[in-house]
Design a protein around this motif. Sequence first.
Motif, mmCIF file in Angstrom:
data_model
loop_
_atom_site.group_PDB
_atom_site.id
_atom_site.type_symbol
_atom_site.label_atom_id
_atom_site.label_comp_id
_atom_site.label_asym_id
_atom_site.label_seq_id
_atom_site.Cartn_x
_atom_site.Cartn_y
_atom_site.Cartn_z
ATOM 1 N N THR A 142 21.573 31.763 41.441
ATOM 2 C CA THR A 142 22.122 30.446 41.734
ATOM 3 C C THR A 142 22.555 29.771 40.451
ATOM 4 O O THR A 142 21.793 29.674 39.488
ATOM 5 C CB THR A 142 21.079 29.583 42.466
ATOM 6 N N LEU A 143 23.783 29.319 40.475
ATOM 7 C CA LEU A 143 24.349 28.630 39.324
ATOM 8 C C LEU A 143 23.888 27.179 39.311
ATOM 9 O O LEU A 143 23.772 26.543 40.346
ATOM 10 C CB LEU A 143 25.878 28.664 39.469
ATOM 11 N N MET A 144 23.621 26.687 38.116
ATOM 12 C CA MET A 144 23.422 25.247 37.953
ATOM 13 C C MET A 144 24.625 24.763 37.162
ATOM 14 O O MET A 144 24.955 25.325 36.122
ATOM 15 C CB MET A 144 22.157 24.968 37.146
ATOM 16 N N SER A 145 25.258 23.701 37.623
ATOM 17 C CA SER A 145 26.509 23.277 37.006
ATOM 18 C C SER A 145 26.405 23.161 35.493
ATOM 19 O O SER A 145 25.415 22.698 34.933
ATOM 20 C CB SER A 145 26.935 21.923 37.572
ATOM 21 N N GLU A 146 27.495 23.573 34.869
ATOM 22 C CA GLU A 146 27.628 23.496 33.433
ATOM 23 C C GLU A 146 27.437 22.070 32.897
ATOM 24 O O GLU A 146 27.074 21.861 31.749
ATOM 25 C CB GLU A 146 29.043 23.967 33.125
ATOM 26 N N SER A 147 27.713 21.098 33.760
ATOM 27 C CA SER A 147 27.603 19.707 33.312
ATOM 28 C C SER A 147 26.196 19.405 32.799
ATOM 29 O O SER A 147 26.004 18.470 32.022
ATOM 30 C CB SER A 147 27.960 18.757 34.457
ATOM 31 N N LEU A 148 25.197 20.189 33.199
ATOM 32 C CA LEU A 148 23.825 19.951 32.739
ATOM 33 C C LEU A 148 23.712 20.028 31.222
ATOM 34 O O LEU A 148 22.857 19.382 30.620
ATOM 35 C CB LEU A 148 22.880 20.987 33.358
ATOM 36 N N ARG A 149 24.606 20.831 30.614
ATOM 37 C CA ARG A 149 24.513 20.963 29.155
ATOM 38 C C ARG A 149 24.987 19.699 28.432
ATOM 39 O O ARG A 149 24.825 19.582 27.226
ATOM 40 C CB ARG A 149 25.313 22.184 28.683
ATOM 41 N N ASN A 150 25.604 18.752 29.163
ATOM 42 C CA ASN A 150 25.969 17.481 28.532
ATOM 43 C C ASN A 150 24.735 16.715 28.067
ATOM 44 O O ASN A 150 24.770 16.011 27.069
ATOM 45 C CB ASN A 150 26.761 16.599 29.503
ATOM 46 N N ASP A 151 23.634 16.826 28.813
ATOM 47 C CA ASP A 151 22.436 16.064 28.486
ATOM 48 C C ASP A 151 21.184 16.907 28.265
ATOM 49 O O ASP A 151 20.147 16.378 27.881
ATOM 50 C CB ASP A 151 22.152 15.024 29.582
ATOM 51 N N GLY A 152 21.294 18.205 28.529
ATOM 52 C CA GLY A 152 20.122 19.065 28.347
ATOM 53 C C GLY A 152 20.205 19.786 27.014
ATOM 54 O O GLY A 152 21.290 20.119 26.551
ATOM 55 N N ARG A 153 19.046 20.029 26.396
ATOM 56 C CA ARG A 153 19.021 20.751 25.118
ATOM 57 C C ARG A 153 18.404 22.127 25.338
ATOM 58 O O ARG A 153 17.337 22.254 25.949
ATOM 59 C CB ARG A 153 18.203 19.973 24.087
ATOM 60 N N VAL A 154 19.091 23.143 24.814
ATOM 61 C CA VAL A 154 18.645 24.523 25.025
ATOM 62 C C VAL A 154 17.719 24.932 23.877
ATOM 63 O O VAL A 154 18.065 24.746 22.712
ATOM 64 C CB VAL A 154 19.867 25.459 25.086
ATOM 65 N N TRP A 155 16.551 25.461 24.204
ATOM 66 C CA TRP A 155 15.647 25.935 23.151
ATOM 67 C C TRP A 155 14.730 27.060 23.618
ATOM 68 O O TRP A 155 14.573 27.290 24.817
ATOM 69 C CB TRP A 155 14.813 24.792 22.555
ATOM 70 N N VAL A 156 14.165 27.757 22.630
ATOM 71 C CA VAL A 156 13.093 28.734 22.861
ATOM 72 C C VAL A 156 12.049 28.507 21.769
ATOM 73 O O VAL A 156 12.331 27.851 20.763
ATOM 74 C CB VAL A 156 13.604 30.203 22.776
ATOM 75 N N PRO A 157 10.844 29.064 21.938
ATOM 76 C CA PRO A 157 9.854 28.946 20.854
ATOM 77 C C PRO A 157 10.373 29.643 19.593
ATOM 78 O O PRO A 157 11.104 30.636 19.678
ATOM 79 C CB PRO A 157 8.634 29.691 21.404
ATOM 80 N N LYS A 158 9.979 29.112 18.435
ATOM 81 C CA LYS A 158 10.404 29.720 17.176
ATOM 82 C C LYS A 158 9.848 31.133 17.026
ATOM 83 O O LYS A 158 10.506 32.017 16.511
ATOM 84 C CB LYS A 158 9.903 28.875 15.994
ATOM 85 N N ASN A 159 8.624 31.295 17.493
ATOM 86 C CA ASN A 159 7.960 32.582 17.256
ATOM 87 C C ASN A 159 7.868 33.402 18.532
ATOM 88 O O ASN A 159 7.491 32.890 19.589
ATOM 89 C CB ASN A 159 6.556 32.348 16.712
ATOM 90 N N PRO A 160 8.183 34.702 18.410
ATOM 91 C CA PRO A 160 8.020 35.591 19.560
ATOM 92 C C PRO A 160 6.576 35.570 20.036
ATOM 93 O O PRO A 160 5.649 35.421 19.229
ATOM 94 C CB PRO A 160 8.385 36.975 19.017
ATOM 95 N N GLY A 161 6.396 35.713 21.333
ATOM 96 C CA GLY A 161 5.037 35.809 21.865
ATOM 97 C C GLY A 161 4.312 34.478 21.991
ATOM 98 O O GLY A 161 3.119 34.450 22.276
ATOM 99 N N ASP A 162 5.000 33.380 21.779
ATOM 100 C CA ASP A 162 4.361 32.059 21.944
ATOM 101 C C ASP A 162 4.251 31.770 23.446
ATOM 102 O O ASP A 162 5.231 31.466 24.106
ATOM 103 C CB ASP A 162 5.232 30.998 21.246
ATOM 104 N N GLU A 163 3.033 31.894 23.972
ATOM 105 C CA GLU A 163 2.853 31.792 25.419
ATOM 106 C C GLU A 163 2.447 30.392 25.867
ATOM 107 O O GLU A 163 2.099 30.179 27.027
ATOM 108 C CB GLU A 163 1.797 32.808 25.901
ATOM 109 N N ARG A 164 2.460 29.421 24.956
ATOM 110 C CA ARG A 164 2.049 28.062 25.346
ATOM 111 C C ARG A 164 3.018 27.472 26.357
ATOM 112 O O ARG A 164 4.201 27.839 26.396
ATOM 113 C CB ARG A 164 2.008 27.155 24.113
ATOM 114 N N ALA A 165 2.532 26.567 27.185
ATOM 115 C CA ALA A 165 3.405 25.847 28.112
ATOM 116 C C ALA A 165 4.401 25.033 27.282
ATOM 117 O O ALA A 165 4.067 24.591 26.175
ATOM 118 C CB ALA A 165 2.584 24.938 29.007
ATOM 119 N N PRO A 166 5.619 24.827 27.808
ATOM 120 C CA PRO A 166 6.645 24.175 26.989
ATOM 121 C C PRO A 166 6.217 22.816 26.431
ATOM 122 O O PRO A 166 6.508 22.504 25.271
ATOM 123 C CB PRO A 166 7.828 24.032 27.949
ATOM 124 N N ASN A 167 5.501 22.058 27.225
ATOM 125 C CA ASN A 167 5.112 20.716 26.760
ATOM 126 C C ASN A 167 4.038 20.766 25.667
ATOM 127 O O ASN A 167 3.772 19.780 24.990
ATOM 128 C CB ASN A 167 4.634 19.853 27.932
#
Lengths: 253, 639
Positions: free
Chosen positions: B283-308
């Motif tokens: 399922t696609l989520m509209s591209e417009s989401l990138r207007n206000d959403g920030r894309v990220w991943v943890p800096k370190n591989p294997g970081d299993e902490r919850a995002p918050n």
Amino acid sequence: MSDRMTIHLSVWRQAGPESSGAFENYTVNDVNEHMSFLEVLDVLNETLIRKGELPVEFDHDCREGICGACGVVINGVAHGPQKRTASCQLHMRQFKDGDTIVVEPWRADAFPIIRDLVVDRSAFDRIIEAGGYVSVSTGNAPDANAVLVPKDDVDRAFDYASCIGCGACVAACPNASASLFTASKIGHLALLPQGDPERSHRVVAMVDQMQKEGFGDCSNHAECEAVCPKGISISSIALMRREYMKSLVSSGG
Amino acid sequence: MHSVLASNVPPGRLEEKWDNYKSRVKLVNPANKRNHTVLIVGTGLAGASAAATLAELGYQVKSFCIQDSPRRAHSIAAQGGINAAKNYPNDGDTIWRLFYDTIKGGDYRSREANVYRLAQVSNEIIDQCVAQGVPFAREYGGLLDNRSFGGAQVSRTFYARGQTGQQLLLGAYQAMSRQAAAGNVKMFSRREMLDLVLVDGHARGIVTRNLVTGEIERYSGDAVLLCTGGYGNVYYLSTNAKNSNVTAAWRCHRRGAYFANPCFTQIHPTCIPVSGDYQSKLTLMSESLRNDGRVWVPKNPGDERAPNQIPEHDRDYFLERRYPAFGNLVPRDVASRNAKYACDEGRGVGDTHLAVYLDFQNSIERLGRQRIEERYGNLFEMYERITGEDPYQVPMRIYPAVHYTMGGLWVDYELMTTIPGLFVLGEANFSDHGANRLGASALMQGLADGYFIIPYTLGNYLAGSKMAGVDPSGDAFSEAETESRSRIDRLLSVQGNKTVTEYHRELGSIMWDDVGMSRNEDGLKSAMGRIASLREEYWQNVLVPGDATYHNKYLEFAGRVADFLELAELMARDGLHRTESCGGHFREEYQTPDGEAVRNDDLMAYVAAWEFSQEEHGPRMHAEYLEFENVRLTTRSYK
């Protein structure tokens, strides 16, 4: 990862429009909460095919709740227990381990069964053909901003225009009425200046066609609004009735 | 060696070509139009708009779709919007600018004259749709609202909430229904086109299967319009509808229509990730989401902490870091590839580690929850329905998914294939988006082709050809019908051990791994071999249930997967031959030291159009060299 569930399904099987149908019982193991309801049917079908049995036929296409192709009655409710959700968007977290789910096709005289859960909804196309359009041929249009449309009007028109034509309203109605479907198109076009010139003819033609197709009349049960995956309000039906009355008065009928 | 294809672009200045063409085109006498039958396959934006418009002009139209109603064609699912050069916001847009952005966005692999024409008719599309009652978003003063989309520097996108495709398609469907009521369009729903019929080298008919009764049917006409969409489902998982397929186009290819740039596929960055092996679609989520959403991943591989639980200094906002000028709004291909890299580095998130975060926390703090709800409420709701997570509380998880195919049947300026009388419209042709399609351009092209281009080019063809009547009981029809029947019989008679879905999944995983977001020579060669073996195995070991005399969905799928297994190899072959990185086609061998695509304009500025062949040497490539007389080829940079 979520817990695995076992789900029992009681599915309506019917070989063709003239055949008599019956419920068949199946069990699907290893269901998890992230699966969609249609994915459970997919998994069931894979098992049936491998066993040399015939898979369950059901209509589906976009699986995003917008094309309107899918639609089954789930535990007695068109599109199942979650509000404003088409069958394809219903996910298994709405159910629990050990549940039995009864799955039936839309049932209405105007929607003959083709096979299993697949029904013939071409009556809806004929209702649109009767008048659900604006008569403007390609090339005839004035500049798009030549006619102003108040935002509130266009927002209301949009609410009605969001109908996906799935037929849940018919399946839920004790009279198998197509009033919500028909009224949503009438409401959409009646609220816009572009639809205004033909509004009087349109409402009569579409309502007459609805009756010709064998759909029942509306007696205000509001079951249609409750199951509509787009949450279209039955205020559209009130609007359709006003339009119809106005049309009869103005044409002297 | 390869031959050179002529695009039949009319002479003259770019700005005048279409007007010149229209002024000189041959016309069909109004009284004669009703003597011409036009077969139109597919009822999405291209097919429905063509059916309505040609019927209004007086042609006899027969319209076919695989769904139970023409209104369900997959154009219905397009969310974001439709571009036009109206310049209502007075922010500097022009036809030229829309043309230029589309050519540049396509990474200079499309035909100038077609793209310019597309930009020219864009404004008329909006006028037409509004007149039909399409409820585009409006401002309080009653005028149409526009928004900026996909990083465009002007606001030229018209939209109808997140359901623009639905509203445009219903407009076209209703226009077609009006013509059905008038007797000028005859609709054939639940029909699948299985073959094209050629008489004296011209497209004169089709063979279809009635999906309810299983009957094979023949229809004859004076021209065939293919409006059957893209082939993204070759990857099994995609944002396409379950019935979207390549069969009609592939059958035409086998009959002699060239297939252009099949390796150009678009992978959309913001889709809901795969959750398990039962997954049936994405399922696609509209591209417009990138207007206000920030894309990220943890800096370190294997970081299993919850995002918050992951503090700012342990997060990598990789798009903002690598592309400071465009940040989260880089084009689709760039955003997708970078998400893949993050996951390849072991920094993917969620149970499957094949996802990145799209985080609205900053925007919610800055704008308030209510503003975010107004902008994206329906998308947030959809996300929660599917994942069970509330994106106001935890970041969304997204991952790229196959979304659109820029390649397709080769057509000339008149939208005609290498088979006279066979026209291809919309996503099914290759023509306007080059190697990458910009947001809000697909709807524009489908409707441009159907409402405003085909009425002229089809007339020119019909007026210029001597059309003797053809008899559907003739030899060419019988031969095509026999072939279609024997394919179905063969599929049913194998009675092997693996289901159609299992084969489709297997094909999809080869395609995703080696003909997906990034490709290399070894992978493509190996994919070609594995696809060929899988295809061979398919015909010996597939298990198709039931028979051909009733509604049998898995028999439909079986025929489509058989054709995907042929197309897939051509996609890999095309990707192998294209020794450059451009748009959606990223070849690992052709990149800068910091991982950006390197085009090869000296050698590869052409359209690769493949001719079908079962001979030893395989498909034959024909090149249409792209001449850029009006734009200067530059390197796309979003740094």
